[in-house]
Enzyme design. Sequence first.
Site, PDB file in Angstrom:
ATOM      1  N   LYS A   1      21.015 -13.018  23.650  1.00 22.84           N
ATOM      2  CA  LYS A   1      21.301 -14.082  24.637  1.00 22.84           C
ATOM      3  C   LYS A   1      22.724 -14.254  24.641  1.00 22.84           C
ATOM      4  O   LYS A   1      23.198 -15.258  24.256  1.00 22.84           O
ATOM      5  CB  LYS A   1      20.455 -15.198  24.293  1.00 22.84           C
ATOM      6  CG  LYS A   1      18.918 -15.039  24.482  1.00 22.84           C
ATOM      7  CD  LYS A   1      18.182 -16.119  24.184  1.00 22.84           C
ATOM      8  CE  LYS A   1      16.856 -15.884  24.580  1.00 22.84           C
ATOM      9  NZ  LYS A   1      15.798 -17.164  24.329  1.00 22.84           N
TER      10      LYS A   1
ATOM     11  N   ARG B   1      46.090 -17.210  28.218  1.00 23.58           N
ATOM     12  CA  ARG B   1      44.620 -17.834  28.472  1.00 23.58           C
ATOM     13  C   ARG B   1      43.739 -16.451  27.892  1.00 23.58           C
ATOM     14  O   ARG B   1      42.638 -17.208  27.505  1.00 23.58           O
ATOM     15  CB  ARG B   1      44.497 -17.463  30.133  1.00 23.58           C
ATOM     16  CG  ARG B   1      43.211 -17.970  30.713  1.00 23.58           C
ATOM     17  CD  ARG B   1      42.603 -19.177  29.991  1.00 23.58           C
ATOM     18  NE  ARG B   1      43.557 -20.252  30.020  1.00 23.58           N
ATOM     19  CZ  ARG B   1      43.093 -21.387  29.478  1.00 23.58           C
ATOM     20  NH1 ARG B   1      42.150 -21.366  28.637  1.00 23.58           N
ATOM     21  NH2 ARG B   1      43.973 -22.414  29.342  1.00 23.58           N
TER      22      ARG B   1
ATOM     23  N   LYS C   1       8.300  -6.755  21.536  1.00 18.17           N
ATOM     24  CA  LYS C   1       7.889  -7.991  22.031  1.00 18.17           C
ATOM     25  C   LYS C   1       6.664  -8.210  22.625  1.00 18.17           C
ATOM     26  O   LYS C   1       5.773  -7.233  22.942  1.00 18.17           O
ATOM     27  CB  LYS C   1       9.279  -8.735  22.758  1.00 18.17           C
ATOM     28  CG  LYS C   1      10.394  -8.527  21.760  1.00 18.17           C
ATOM     29  CD  LYS C   1      11.534  -9.456  22.208  1.00 18.17           C
ATOM     30  CE  LYS C   1      11.451 -10.827  21.861  1.00 18.17           C
ATOM     31  NZ  LYS C   1      12.867 -11.933  22.401  1.00 18.17           N
TER      32      LYS C   1
ATOM     33  N   ASP D   1       6.142 -16.098  16.852  1.00 16.02           N
ATOM     34  CA  ASP D   1       6.851 -16.454  18.020  1.00 16.02           C
ATOM     35  C   ASP D   1       5.989 -17.621  18.507  1.00 16.02           C
ATOM     36  O   ASP D   1       4.815 -17.753  18.632  1.00 16.02           O
ATOM     37  CB  ASP D   1       6.703 -15.632  19.142  1.00 16.02           C
ATOM     38  CG  ASP D   1       7.410 -15.963  20.302  1.00 16.02           C
ATOM     39  OD1 ASP D   1       8.474 -16.344  20.354  1.00 16.02           O
ATOM     40  OD2 ASP D   1       6.958 -15.875  21.354  1.00 16.02           O
TER      41      ASP D   1
ATOM     42  N   GLU E   1       6.578  -8.686  17.448  1.00 19.63           N
ATOM     43  CA  GLU E   1       6.421 -10.102  17.657  1.00 19.63           C
ATOM     44  C   GLU E   1       4.756 -10.296  17.535  1.00 19.63           C
ATOM     45  O   GLU E   1       4.222  -9.582  18.320  1.00 19.63           O
ATOM     46  CB  GLU E   1       7.042 -10.606  18.926  1.00 19.63           C
ATOM     47  CG  GLU E   1       6.661 -11.864  19.290  1.00 19.63           C
ATOM     48  CD  GLU E   1       7.421 -12.295  20.506  1.00 19.63           C
ATOM     49  OE1 GLU E   1       8.716 -12.314  20.944  1.00 19.63           O
ATOM     50  OE2 GLU E   1       6.736 -12.351  21.980  1.00 19.63           O
TER      51      GLU E   1
END
Length: 285
Positions: free
Chosen positions: A135, A100, A167, A222, A200
């Site tokens: 992410k 697995r 950011k 962005d 950004e």
Amino acid sequence: MDKEFVEKLAVFVREALQEDVGDGDHTTLSTIPAEQQGEAKLLVKEDGILAGVEVARKLIEIADPGLKIKTLLTDGTAVKAGDIAFYLEGDIHSILKVERLVLNVMQRMSGIATRTHEYVSVLEGTKTKVLDTRKTTPLLRFLEKEAVKIGGGVNHRFGLYDMILIKDNHVDYAGGITKALTSAENYRQQLGKEIQIEIEVRNLKELDEVLAFGSVDRVMLDNFTPQQVKEAVDIIDGRLVTEASGGITIDTIRAYAEAGVDYISVGALTHSVKSLDLSLKAKLI
């Protein structure tokens, strides 16, 4: 596979097996005699890009060095349903213990490599490269970013420690572009570490402020439209590495690449990918 990667993998394997096996695989222990030998094949059940073969080889070696693996296909291979990636031979208890874990890792990595390859293929003929993001699944980032590379993409920063990436929230908390960049540059000088600064920007006004400041390595455009990206790239004129980000899909990514941006970051490479269907099929020997 460098030393740091192998060390992370060893920790991951130990903890993953402990989570799964606990005080024993009681199903296998109760149905199959100890020391019985067997063979299994890694069967591909869906078209895509195969990833995780070398990781699986090392994973199996860590779990039980007595298991023998014979690979037929390598990482990055375009596969079709019915292909066999490798054969595994040895103690059946060990094969079933790692089954697995091997599948979970390879299915996830192959899904990411397949998705990345799709994006990369759309950009063929342009200079633009596809970037991953943070992410990712906690503690599996090293595997997921490896899968992005196998699929033809490029890794962005690994974590918070290997780049200063300012950011929108950092800009707002710091009191604006110039204040954020001034603090970041002072910090970089004090740190005494080679570390890039990326910032950004949300519009051309913020971009002008970045260019006026200087001492920046990369700028992230962005939520710009392709036309706005082209305008920004023309203004930058090679002074900074450029990256486009924010809601860019496989249907729109070509237009951004044709606007002349160096990189496009795509969170969807890892955050919502579908695993590739694989199976480990047993055989007595």
